[in-house]
Design a protein around this motif. Structure first.
Motif, short mmCIF file in Angstrom:
data_model
loop_
_atom_site.label_atom_id
_atom_site.label_comp_id
_atom_site.label_asym_id
_atom_site.label_seq_id
_atom_site.Cartn_x
_atom_site.Cartn_y
_atom_site.Cartn_z
N ASN A 1 0.98 0.56 -12.12
CA ASN A 1 1.04 1.55 -11.05
C ASN A 1 2.09 2.62 -11.32
O ASN A 1 3.18 2.33 -11.78
CB ASN A 1 1.36 0.89 -9.71
CG ASN A 1 0.24 0.05 -9.21
OD1 ASN A 1 -0.93 0.37 -9.42
ND2 ASN A 1 0.56 -1.05 -8.56
N LYS B 1 0.84 -1.19 0.00
CA LYS B 1 0.00 0.00 0.00
C LYS B 1 0.88 1.25 0.00
O LYS B 1 1.96 1.24 0.58
CB LYS B 1 -0.90 0.01 1.23
CG LYS B 1 -1.88 -1.13 1.28
CD LYS B 1 -2.66 -1.08 2.55
CE LYS B 1 -4.13 -1.08 2.23
NZ LYS B 1 -4.96 -0.87 3.37
N HIS C 1 -4.62 4.84 -2.96
CA HIS C 1 -3.97 3.87 -3.84
C HIS C 1 -3.02 4.61 -4.78
O HIS C 1 -3.04 5.83 -4.89
CB HIS C 1 -4.98 3.03 -4.62
CG HIS C 1 -5.79 3.79 -5.62
ND1 HIS C 1 -6.49 3.19 -6.62
CD2 HIS C 1 -6.01 5.11 -5.78
CE1 HIS C 1 -7.11 4.11 -7.34
NE2 HIS C 1 -6.83 5.28 -6.85
#
Length: 140
Positions: free
Chosen positions: A93, A61, A75
């Protein structure tokens, strides 16, 4: 002994200077209090992390929100499809961007902490970062 100190002292000074050069994270927005949210109204805010290539910290996280039952989550931002097209392995990501999102369900003050790390270089070691934010949730 004098020859040894002539070599050793500059080497130690060089190592100390390299530590000072380690990447330092900067944040946008930099202020510690985020834009207020309202109960029942969707909230979304991006925080950009500057200063070098970031990697996720020791956990998966990007940080945490306290209290956890507020309706607000955190996030990593997502890269566009064109940016991950040729990536192996595919990782969508963007570790230099964190998004705070959700619909607040109760009023109060939240503490949001962002954690991660920056890659090092040949002369600078990797470093970890942590930043605390405050988010006020107003009653509708």
């Amino acid at each position: 002994m004098l020859k040894l100190s002539v070599i050793l002292i500059p080497c130690l000074l060089f190592l100390y200077a390299c530590t000072l050069l380690s990447p330092k994270a900067e944040y946008i927005p930099d202020n510690e209090v985020l834009k207020s949210a309202t109960v029942g109204v969707p909230y979304r805010l991006k925080i950009d992390i500057l200063g070098g290539a970031a990697f996720r910290g020791t956990s998966r996280k990007p940080g945490f929100v306290s209290p956890t039952d507020s309706g607000i989550s955190i996030h990593y931002c997502q890269l566009s499809e064109s940016e991950i097209k040729d990536m192996e392995p595919r990782d969508s990501n963007n570790y230099n961007c964190v998004e705070i999102y959700g619909t607040p369900i109760k009023s109060g003050v939240l503490k949001i902490t962002i954690k991660g790390g920056m890659y090092g270089s040949m002369i600078a070691p990797a470093s970890h970062f942590s930043k605390d934010y405050t988010l006020k949730i107003n009653q509708a």
